[in-house]
Write an enzyme that holds these catalytic residues in place. Structure first.
Site, mmCIF file in Angstrom:
data_model
loop_
_atom_site.group_PDB
_atom_site.id
_atom_site.type_symbol
_atom_site.label_atom_id
_atom_site.label_comp_id
_atom_site.label_asym_id
_atom_site.label_seq_id
_atom_site.Cartn_x
_atom_site.Cartn_y
_atom_site.Cartn_z
ATOM 1 N N GLU A 75 -11.612 1.697 -6.364
ATOM 2 C CA GLU A 75 -11.549 2.099 -4.954
ATOM 3 C C GLU A 75 -12.321 3.396 -4.797
ATOM 4 O O GLU A 75 -11.782 4.488 -4.890
ATOM 5 C CB GLU A 75 -10.104 2.262 -4.497
ATOM 6 N N ASP A 100 -0.766 -1.094 -2.655
ATOM 7 C CA ASP A 100 -1.374 0.235 -2.773
ATOM 8 C C ASP A 100 -0.384 1.174 -3.466
ATOM 9 O O ASP A 100 -0.277 2.351 -3.134
ATOM 10 C CB ASP A 100 -1.754 0.773 -1.383
#
Length: 380
Positions: free
Chosen positions: A130, A273
């Protein structure tokens, strides 16, 4: 090891079967047949006591768990600790996720993922990088000191994984779009996230092979009346995937309902997440030298910036049913079949049928977990 699961409702991913027995040998499902095992069956018989057996969950975005942050422990052992922390919550496979960091740390994360897969750490399907090819205007909790444009020179580093799939989150407007095509040709999944792109820039990236959107709505340009933004392009596109964090903090429930109704069916994927607080006694940790605290399921900095989540996957599934009025079967698919299809592992995960991995969980009608099996072994 031979096992037979009896006396339960088996959700295959398509339908719920009653009066069937699920047979497993080793790490795979061997058969699914009506009736009880024959009297001469020589394996272990597991009574589900009327509960549901459902496909195990796959999480595309796991920053940490069990007190371990992947950025802080880029080793096979660190990955294994994160994996084990999430298993009791129904996650049987995942992509350990590296938050924006140095190029050396990216290389270490890729190597750790390869090592974990080579060491047969069950359920490691690849790695999610990410960043750091993100836009500072939508940085969230990422450290912009690591940010850079995505250029051709980075393709070898981002496609170096030998086993599993690599998912890269990037900002299209910070990139040479041809690089997206180069990455996809090497088997890398490219998602948009932490981006200030407009609608046209996002469409151009989709044409080059962009195939998904990381935590839809968060850290991206919203949909407006005359500028659809990243969100509008994501909901309009029929082929791309959208990750959703259903924790009551990242996105309004009403907004989630509208988005799910608008998007092509089968393309919404639940993600957590998750941060190190999931599965850990301590509900605080450090990221980029900053203290992050999880309280009532919400991870935030001292300045109250969201910093990942304290969400586990079974809670995300329950939240979809209770808050978004989704059918429980569709909520399960969003956590199992759809992410499996996204990663191209739909012949191993996401359904309960012969030949698939014996990775599933047993739940009651309220979606409380009473058992989790990963590749044939009970882990919770």
């Amino acid at each position: 090891m031979k096992q037979a699961f009896i006396n339960g409702a088996i959700f295959t991913g398509d339908e719920v079967l009653h009066g069937y027995t699920l047979y497993c040998e080793g790490e795979r499902i061997s058969a699914l047949t009506s009736g009880d095992p024959a009297s001469e069956y020589d394996g272990e018989i597991i009574d589900l006591d009327g509960k549901r057996l459902v496909p195990g969950f796959i999480d595309l975005q796991v920053n940490g768990g069990g007190g371990v942050l992947f950025n802080d422990d880029t080793s096979a052992a660190g990955i294994e600790a994160i994996v084990k922390a999430h298993q009791p919550y129904g996650t049987v496979a995942m992509l350990p996720t590296l938050i924006s960091d140095s190029h050396d740390k990216i290389a270490a994360a890729v190597q750790a993922t390869d090592d974990a897969i080579e060491q047969s750490v069950a359920g490691v399907l690849g790695v999610h990088l990410e960043g750091p090819f993100l836009n500072p205007c939508r940085k969230g909790v990422h450290n912009p000191d690591y940010f850079s444009a995505l250029e051709h020179d980075f393709v070898p580093m981002l496609s170096a994984l030998r086993h599993g799939r690599t998912l890269v989150t990037m900002a299209p407007e910070q990139s040479e779009l041809a690089v997206i095509r180069q990455l996809t040709e090497r088997g890398v999944l490219v998602f948009a996230g932490h981006t200030g792109a407009d609608y046209q820039q996002t469409k151009a990236a989709l044409e080059q092979g962009l195939c998904g959107f990381t935590h839809l709505f968060n850290a991206m340009t919203p949909m407006q009346s005359r500028e659809p933004g990243v969100v509008g392009a994501a909901l309009e596109d029929k082929h791309s995937w959208c990750g959703l964090i259903v924790d009551g903090y990242h996105v309004s429930n009403a907004t989630l309902k509208v988005a799910i109704a608008a998007k092509q069916n089968g393309k919404m994927v639940l993600v957590t997440d998750a941060m190190p607080s999931v599965g850990a006694e301590s509900k605080s940790f450090t990221l980029n030298g900053e203290l992050i605290t999880a309280s009532e399921g919400r991870c935030a900095t001292a300045a109250d910036t969201l910093a990942g989540s304290d969400l586990d996957m079974i809670s995300a599934v329950r939240n979809c049913v209770q808050w978004l009025d989704l059918d429980w079967q569709e909520a399960i698919r969003m956590a199992s079949r759809y992410p499996a299809e996204c990663l191209g592992v739909q012949n191993d995960y996401g359904s309960i049928r012969a030949g698939f991995k014996a990775s599933f969980l047993c739940v009651d009608e309220q979606l409380n977990i009473s058992g989790v099996w990963v590749e044939g072994s009970r882990v919770s």
